[in-house]
Scaffold this active site. Structure first.
Site, PDB file in Angstrom:
ATOM      1  N   ASP A 262       0.410  -1.118  -0.360  1.00 49.27           N
ATOM      2  CA  ASP A 262       0.254  -0.276   0.411  1.00 49.27           C
ATOM      3  C   ASP A 262       1.100   1.272   0.127  1.00 49.27           C
ATOM      4  OD1 ASP A 262      -2.599   1.249   0.128  1.00 49.27           O
ATOM      5  OD2 ASP A 262      -2.168   1.913   2.411  1.00 49.27           O
TER       6      ASP A 262
ATOM      7  N   LYS B 285       1.865   4.560  -2.876  1.00 51.00           N
ATOM      8  CA  LYS B 285       1.547   5.849  -2.517  1.00 51.00           C
ATOM      9  C   LYS B 285       2.417   6.437  -3.141  1.00 51.00           C
ATOM     10  CE  LYS B 285      -1.795   5.290   1.596  1.00 51.00           C
ATOM     11  NZ  LYS B 285      -1.497   4.799   2.687  1.00 51.00           N
TER      12      LYS B 285
END
Ligand code: ADP
Ligand code: ASP
Ligand code: MG
Length: 842
Positions: A706, A710
């Site tokens: 994750d 980003k």
């Protein structure tokens, strides 16, 4: 550009009453073309003139009748000669006018001979005012290059007789409108229709009552399922009171249908009393605007308008009424007097507008139009002859020159003290109240007072309810967004609720109107092109919270099926500045591309489409650019924190970003803080899991993927060309554990405690702490554990907070740091909301 949908415009008497007004009206129509129906009234004063010709003829006054016909001729001839430039068009219109004027003279002559003026004849006289004007309007559009088709109202508005007069035959109107107007509209022609008139039961021309062109517009809007109706008048909108009586009257930005209907019914001349009827069922919003003040947003009348902070929103008055009262002490407790009173009146054909019975039951009073006063009284004297003789009823009294004042507002219901606040200022002004009644809707209080006190009473009430302090809406002209929520999970719902909550601030202070027009979950898409009301949206949220799906059913749509569903339910809608909000966590780049192709702006909370292969990422932005659409994604990194916005601003100012360090996961931030305080790794993970800080399977956070996504989005935003596979990711567990299920992992995490404890201890010796850091520099992107100085910005970070540290050419020694909560549905939704607003305001 926003797609336009069919709308109905109406221009009132003053808006077509002079060359200057007509020029402006034609301009408004041109802006709305081609998907518009234009309804026109007669020139200001024309209907009065035509009706006066009929009455004069009936009275045998041939001179007055022919003078009226002369005026009809000259007023229109002047307009045609001044405005229509093409000689052929002009000649045709003048010939048509001449024919109409000659017919008018002939009708008046026969009325004068027969001394009989039937409704049918009266309507035939009056109808020519709008008919000739529609011809002129169509010609002006032609000359302005707006392709249009003139369609007579008798072809599209059909009426039937009911107990109290004529009423539109809606199904027939609908069929006729689709047949007569559908063709021209689909060919890109604007349709011009005369207002105020329609076809009667025998095909004859009939009128819809004074001010009836408002009603015509509403009927046509219903028939064509238009997206809005706009009535162009000579006032800025619907006002808190008739501005001629109350100089302090203010324009109401919004009104509920019921409030507007109540005001119109109680005499507000600005709207035909039936206008709302055709609109309510299909929730077609009605706008009142000023032809002469095109920059002003006017009044919006719709279903989704709430009570607001003013319990009373507007006042209105009807003059020319009479008050009748049936009085007698003997009436007390005698059943049936009221019923017999109204039966007698109704049998004699009189309608009663206000009823009030004293609680002592010793009198009943009610209001009728003055013209019906004598007839009504006679009917009652006849009905109660016996009671009057025996003294059971003392008297039937008649008071003339009465006005009815109505105080209207949705917020009055259930609010104590409004009645007292209504009567007190009148007492102070020495206005005598003959009767007072509150409608069962609690939407209005009606007062019967002497006509001569009317203006004084209106002004006193206006002041009492502080209507002069009403604040107009900031102008929202074109500053709007129609939002589709793709994904109705925690973020989608938080966004829906924030929108509901902030709605009034957006409208009133920012002048931005944001409506949710669609919601999509795995079960499919739901849409309402007019926008869900706050209540409807809340209901959808509640439904999802109970674990129910938007469209019911059991099957989840696959992405390709979802694309089909969007194509069916959403893409055909005519939406003003549509914004598609992706709050899912799916790999749906292909779908987003399709959505852009269909003209939707896009706001992403979903990181996956932006972490797709570089070619897809480039295609998304290229498509948005080509179509002139926004593609915003602030919420994908640092939730609501202004991270991407800051990067954009640096770039705009000519700065170059060299290195980005980021703590981009609230979950991992929490873990690192706990580890630093000596909590064993497995215990910290379990606590985070229990508190809901992790995904259901904590490995999804601990894998670092994750954060990698980003980081990739950040890198791409500063112009790096990289793919997810280029990101060096260090997971927080060894490869062997990757195959464990979530619960298995939680059970076995203790095996990692020692390793973490020793890394923490090693760091501490150097006065450092562990952080899970995304590092973007000239070498590429690295995501993993780093040991950083306690005193550095990253070292000082605590708990769930996120941080982005930017080293740029200008911020070389002291980096630019953005810190704050970076996880959670609320702050993520807030980030999305900012993007939506930015699009709406652009
Ligand atoms: P149209 O041009 O559509 O025929 P009308 O003349 O019927 O418009 O209605 C507009 C007029 O209504 C205004 O000029 C104003 O004098 C009068 N009026 C009465 N009450 C109100 C009100 N509450 N708000 C605005 N106008 C009002
Ligand atoms: N011309 C008609 C009237 O004066 C209809 C309208 O203006 O709406 O009543
Ligand atoms: Mg009118």
């Amino acid at each position: 550009m926003a797609k336009t949908s069919l709308q109905v415009l109406k221009f009132g008497g003053t808006s077509v009453g002079s060359p200057e007004a007509l020029r402006l009206a034609v301009e408004r129509a041109r802006e709305a073309a081609p998907k518009a129906v234009v309804v026109v009234s007669a020139m200001q004063g024309m209907t009065d003139l035509l009706l006066s010709a009929g009455s004069a003829a009936l009275a045998g006054d041939r001179v007055a009748a022919s003078e009226a016909a002369g005026q009809y001729r000259t007023r229109h001839r002047e307009i045609i000669e001044q405005m229509v430039l093409g000689p052929r068009l002009r000649a045709r219109l003048l010939a048509s006018l001449e024919q109409s004027a000659a017919q008018m003279e002939a009708i008046c002559e026969s009325v004068a001979v027969l001394r009989e003026l039937t409704n049918r004849t009266r309507d035939a006289l009056a109808a020519r005012g709008e008919r000739i004007l529609a011809q002129i309007f169509a010609a002006l559009l032609d000359e302005r290059g707006v392709r249009n088709q003139l369609v007579d109202a008798t072809k599209v508005i059909f009426t039937v007789s009911t107990g109290d007069g004529l009423w539109p035959d809606f199904p027939r109107c609908e069929r006729a409108a689709q047949k007569q107007l559908g063709g021209p509209l689909s060919k890109g022609l604007l349709a011009v229709v005369p207002g105020f008139i329609g076809a009667g039961p025998e095909g004859e021309v009939v009128t819809l009552g004074r001010g009836g062109s408002d009603f015509s517009a509403a009927i046509l809007a219903r028939s064509l399922d238009a997206s809005r109706v706009t009535l162009f008048k000579d006032v800025d909108g619907l006002m808190t009171a008739d501005p001629r009586a109350v100089p302090d009257a203010r324009v109401l930005p919004e009104l509920h249908y019921r409030e507007a209907a109540e005001l119109a019914y109680y005499g507000a001349k600005v709207l035909h009393p039936r206008t709302m009827v055709p609109l309510v069922e299909k929730r077609i919003p009605l706008f009142l605007r000023n032809t002469f003040n095109p920059g002003f947003s006017g009044t919006r009348i719709a279903q989704d308008v709430g009570a607001g902070s003013y319990p009373v929103k507007a006042l209105t008055a009807i003059q020319g009424q009479a008050l009748l009262s049936v009085e007698g002490n003997g009436m007390m407790g005698v059943p049936g007097i009221a019923a017999r009173t109204f039966a007698a009146l109704s049998a004699a054909g009189h309608s009663v507008s206000m009823i009030s019975q004293a609680s002592s039951e010793s009198s009943i009073c009610f209001v009728v139009p003055q013209a019906e006063a004598d007839g009504s009284k006679k009917a009652l004297v006849r009905a109660f002859a016996l009671e009057l003789q025996t003294g059971l009823i003392d008297a039937i009294k008649l008071e003339r020159e009465v006005a009815l004042v109505a105080v209207v507002g949705l917020g009055m219901a259930g609010r104590p003290g409004i009645a007292a606040r209504t009567t007190a200022p009148l007492a102070k002004e020495k206005v005598n109240i003959h009767a007072i009644a509150q409608g069962s809707s609690e939407l209005n209080i009606t007062l019967a007072i002497s006509q001569q006190d009317c203006a004084k009473a209106l002004r006193a009430l206006h002041q009492e309810f502080q209507l002069d302090k009403l604040r107009p809406l900031a102008d929202s002209q074109g500053r709007e967004a129609s939002v589709v929520l793709f994904g109705f999970g925690q973020i989608g719902r938080a966004l829906a609720r924030q929108l509901n909550h902030q709605q009034s601030y957006f409208r009133h202070d920012l002048g931005i109107s944001v409506r949710v027009v669609g919601a999509v979950d795995r079960s499919g898409a739901k849409a309402d092109e007019r926008g869900y009301s706050a209540a409807a949206l809340e209901e959808l949220c509640a439904r999802k919270e109970q674990g129910r799906r938007l469209k019911g059913g059991k099957k989840d749509l696959t992405l390709p099926h979802m694309q089909g569903e969007l194509a069916k339910v959403l893409f055909p809608l005519p939406l003003a500045r549509p914004v598609f909000v992706d709050a899912t966590a799916q790999d749906d780049a292909q779908l987003i591309l399709d959505v852009l192709e269909h003209g939707f702006n896009v706001v992403l909370a979903n990181k996956k489409p932006l972490a797709a292969p570089q070619a897809m990422f480039d295609a998304l932005f290229a498509t948005a650019r080509r179509k002139g659409l926004a593609l915003r994604y602030e919420a994908t990194v640092g939730a609501g924190l202004p991270v991407l916005d800051t990067l954009k601003k640096l770039k705009e100012a000519g700065d170059e970003v060299r290195t980005v360090l980021g703590a981009l996961s609230g979950t991992l931030g929490y873990l690192m803080t706990e580890l630093g305080e000596g909590v064993p790794f497995s215990q910290a993970v379990r606590a985070a899991h229990k508190a809901g800080y992790t995904e259901p399977d904590p490995k999804d956070d601990l894998s670092g993927m994750d954060v990698a996504r980003k980081a990739l989005i950040l890198a791409r935003t500063i112009g790096r060309k990289l793919d997810l596979s280029d990101v060096a990711v260090e997971p927080l567990f060894p490869k062997e554990m990757a195959w464990l299920s979530g619960p298995e992992f939680l059970a076995q995490a203790g095996a990692l405690d020692k390793e973490f404890a020793s890394r923490v201890a090693a760091a501490r010796k150097k006065k450092e702490v562990l952080r899970y850091v995304a590092r973007i520099d000239e070498k590429g992107i690295k995501v993993g554990l780093e040991s950083v100085s306690e005193g550095s910005p990253l070292g000082r970070l605590k708990g769930l907070d996120n941080q982005i540290v930017l080293y740029t050419d200008r911020y070389r020694q002291n980096p630019l740091v953005v810190t704050g909560p970076g996880a959670g549905a609320e702050v993520t939704a807030a980030g999305v909301l900012n993007d939506v607003l930015a699009i709406a305001a652009s």
